[in-house]
Scaffold this motif. Structure first.
Motif, PDB file in Angstrom:
ATOM      1  N   ALA A  63      19.420  78.437   4.786  1.00 26.44           N
ATOM      2  CA  ALA A  63      18.482  78.106   3.818  1.00 26.44           C
ATOM      3  C   ALA A  63      17.981  78.953   2.929  1.00 26.44           C
ATOM      4  O   ALA A  63      17.601  78.706   1.760  1.00 26.44           O
ATOM      5  N   LYS A  64      17.789  80.269   3.274  1.00 24.93           N
ATOM      6  CA  LYS A  64      17.056  81.117   2.352  1.00 24.93           C
ATOM      7  C   LYS A  64      18.203  81.974   1.538  1.00 24.93           C
ATOM      8  O   LYS A  64      17.994  82.666   0.460  1.00 24.93           O
ATOM      9  N   THR A  65      19.517  81.475   1.727  1.00 23.65           N
ATOM     10  CA  THR A  65      20.583  82.280   1.135  1.00 23.65           C
ATOM     11  C   THR A  65      20.656  81.674  -0.493  1.00 23.65           C
ATOM     12  O   THR A  65      20.578  80.624  -0.690  1.00 23.65           O
ATOM     13  N   ASN A  66      20.936  82.758  -1.382  1.00 21.18           N
ATOM     14  CA  ASN A  66      21.192  82.581  -2.779  1.00 21.18           C
ATOM     15  C   ASN A  66      22.595  82.742  -3.272  1.00 21.18           C
ATOM     16  O   ASN A  66      23.073  83.854  -2.716  1.00 21.18           O
ATOM     17  N   PHE A  67      23.286  81.871  -3.586  1.00 19.99           N
ATOM     18  CA  PHE A  67      24.811  82.032  -3.946  1.00 19.99           C
ATOM     19  C   PHE A  67      24.727  82.506  -5.514  1.00 19.99           C
ATOM     20  O   PHE A  67      24.063  82.090  -6.287  1.00 19.99           O
ATOM     21  N   SER A  68      25.875  83.235  -5.766  1.00 16.88           N
ATOM     22  CA  SER A  68      25.803  83.744  -7.140  1.00 16.88           C
ATOM     23  C   SER A  68      27.069  83.140  -8.025  1.00 16.88           C
ATOM     24  O   SER A  68      26.814  83.195  -9.122  1.00 16.88           O
ATOM     25  N   THR A  69      27.690  82.282  -7.283  1.00 20.34           N
ATOM     26  CA  THR A  69      28.740  81.500  -7.952  1.00 20.34           C
ATOM     27  C   THR A  69      28.869  80.046  -7.692  1.00 20.34           C
ATOM     28  O   THR A  69      28.741  79.883  -6.469  1.00 20.34           O
TER      29      THR A  69
END
Length: 595
Positions: A63-69
């Protein structure tokens, strides 16, 4: 008419509706791998807080993950939701890119899109989601008119999505109408621990919007696991979904939101939906013999709090259930505690769900007042605010965070009451009030709070059923005095003689009266005063009663009901009269023989 069986079926359906349309998609053989959520306290006494295994319920790390693309984000969404969408699907790339541009983490994006994901056409989805956002904003804006809430049917501003582990705005859910709440939204009711027994935790679950007050033994991760194991998908939990006190200079937001959000909290509990109740504190173990000093009578137990009265429901589940919940060092103690618990809970449910018979008298009104005035609160006005939804008021007073004016709050509630309930205050209380000389037709909140009244001693007889006789409120009707804002059709005494026979030990006078004539006119409960003579007899006439829409001067009014008993208002004090042929026996209150 909706039958009780229909409500039960609706609740049962919400229990089975684990994830809506996505669950149906799994039936086609595309169910993804399940997630395993383990509690932070593996040896906790509450088994449901130890582990949860199931699809869609992502881990906190994910849930905390930020995706770059956009491609990486889409791949993960497909993995979690069991789909095979491609980036070329209409509107999908623009939709996902919008979330990345706002630096949203995966939990937030997943929570927003999951209810809409299987519709597939993301051009349409974006339009529908924006429409829902605008509808929700308009609903809340139009619900408040000055200091009055004219639409009590307001859903929670936020909900906790247990699958994404994020607090989301309510408008992310597709609904049939802006004020409807889907069946897969549950509620949580709990008692608040003492301030010294709470921690304030900053968490990504609510986007670090405010520090969440929790009991020192409670962990939100374990709480989430238990609610998932009970079958919940979305829940309303006040500490996460209702803006709390903020030390970072954002208190103005809480003041603004609480004007509407606090009075309308009751809306979500007034539906046939599952409510998980934590009797001893949020996330804490359920015990028939509480550890709290004083047990069920402790001021911080669920049975003793003001707000939990409107949260009581027949569709409840016990939170924190464990084997130890039913154990005691003494079987006798356990049996006594079980009986006491059952009696108290049923008393609450009975007081908040009046029967058809009690709803036609004053017993439902005064039963609620009696139940709520004995409960504990953080702000004295909470006891009054907690009554409004229970009385099913068509309008509600706003909630002022900074006010502790109970009499002002009580007057605002009376103005929002139904004309029927106002009439009950007039004819059932049976004694003059003392609202600084302005209103004597009804009790003050202080009188209700301090008076140890017995429901059996009140005049809880069948009131008039003619709506014209209900006590109306018309503040803009051109009255000259504030006390004339309330009026109803009544029988007015043209002339009568009252002869006092003596005074009882309780200070009440008794006598008889013969009425020459009565006419039905519009009457206002008048301000305090009387025309008694020193010798104990008095002749009263009403030359001011007019057969017009309102009476702007005090009138002597007699109120008739189906049982041929009467309540007489003579410039303030209330008189109870029962008919005996042509002579009426009279009991009057507080006659001032010196005036």
């Amino acid at each position: 008419m909706e039958h009780h069986g229909d409500k039960v079926a609706e609740v049962a359906e919400s229990l089975c509706n684990y994830s809506g349309g996505v669950r149906k998609h799994f039936a086609a053989g595309k169910e993804p791998e399940p997630f395993i959520l383990r509690g932070s306290k593996p040896r906790t006494m509450i088994p449901f807080q130890r582990v949860h295994i199931g699809p869609l319920t992502i881990s906190q790390d994910l849930a905390k993950t930020n995706f770059s693309t956009v491609n990486l984000l889409l791949n993960k969404l497909n993995d979690v939701l069991g789909t095979e969408y491609e980036i070329l699907r209409p509107g999908l790339q623009a939709c996902l890119q919008g979330y990345l541009d706002e630096s949203c983490d995966f939990g937030t994006i997943y929570g927003h899109l999951r209810p809409w994901w299987l519709r597939g056409n993301f051009d349409l989805i974006s339009t529908l989601m924006q429409k829902r956002k605008e509808e929700d904003a308009l609903l809340r804006k139009s619900a408040v008119d000055g200091d009055c809430i004219i639409n009590p049917r307001i859903p929670p501003r936020r909900i906790w999505d247990l699958f994404s582990n994020r607090v989301l705005p309510f408008h992310v859910l597709p609904v049939s109408s802006p004020s409807s709440i889907p069946g897969n939204v549950w509620a949580v009711s709990h008692s608040w621990k003492a301030r010294e027994e709470r921690n304030y935790m900053s968490t990504s679950i609510n986007g670090y919007a405010w520090a969440v007050p929790l009991p020192v033994k409670t962990d939100l991760h374990n709480l989430r696991i238990e609610l998932l194991n009970l079958g919940a998908e979305y829940v309303f939990l006040d500490v996460l979904c209702l803006r709390q006190r903020d030390q970072s200079g954002k208190e103005f937001r809480r003041r603004k939101e609480w004007r509407l959000d606090v009075p309308t909290i009751g809306y979500i509990y007034q539906h046939p939906r599952i409510t998980v109740i934590y009797f001893n504190g949020l996330g804490e173990e359920f015990k028939l013999i509480p550890d709290l000093e004083g047990g069920f009578d402790n001021q911080h137990h669920w049975f003793q709090r003001v707000w939990t009265l409107q949260e009581a429901t027949n569709y409840w589940l016990p939170g924190g259930l464990s084997l130890e919940s039913l154990r005691s060092s003494s079987n006798t103690n356990l049996m006594n505690a079980s009986s006491d618990f059952s009696v108290r809970l049923h008393e609450i449910l009975d007081s908040t769900t009046p029967t058809s018979e009690s709803a036609n008298t004053g017993s439902d009104l005064f039963t609620l007042i009696e139940a709520i005035r004995r409960r504990r609160f953080s702000n004295p006005v909470d006891a009054i605010a907690g009554l409004a939804y229970l009385l099913k008021c068509q309008t509600l007073p706003i909630y002022n965070v900074d006010s502790a004016d109970t009499e002002g709050a009580w007057e605002a509630l009376i103005q929002s009451m139904s004309p029927f309930h106002r009439l009950l205050l007039l004819i059932c209380w049976g004694r003059p009030g003392n609202a600084n000389g302005l209103y004597t037709w009804r009790p003050t909140w202080q009188e209700l709070s301090e008076c140890k009244f017995n429901l059996n001693e009140l005049n809880l007889h069948q009131p008039p059923t003619d709506e014209d006789e209900f006590l109306q409120f018309a503040p803009d009707a051109g009255h000259q005095e504030g006390s004339d804002a309330y009026f109803h059709y009544a029988y007015v005494i043209d002339s009568c003689t009252l002869k006092a026979d003596g005074v009882t030990q309780a200070g009440y006078g008794h006598g008889s009266a013969i009425f020459a004539q009565t006419d039905r006119v519009v009457a206002s409960p008048p301000p305090l005063g009387s025309d008694a003579e020193d010798d104990g007899s008095e002749t009263l006439s009403d030359d001011t009663a007019r057969n017009t829409s309102h009476s702007t001067t005090p009138v002597n009014s007699i109120k008739r009901n189906a049982t041929s008993s009467f309540t007489v208002k003579i410039r303030g004090p209330a008189y109870n009269i029962s008919r005996a042929k042509n002579v009426y026996s009279l009991e009057f209150v507080d006659i001032d023989t010196g005036s």
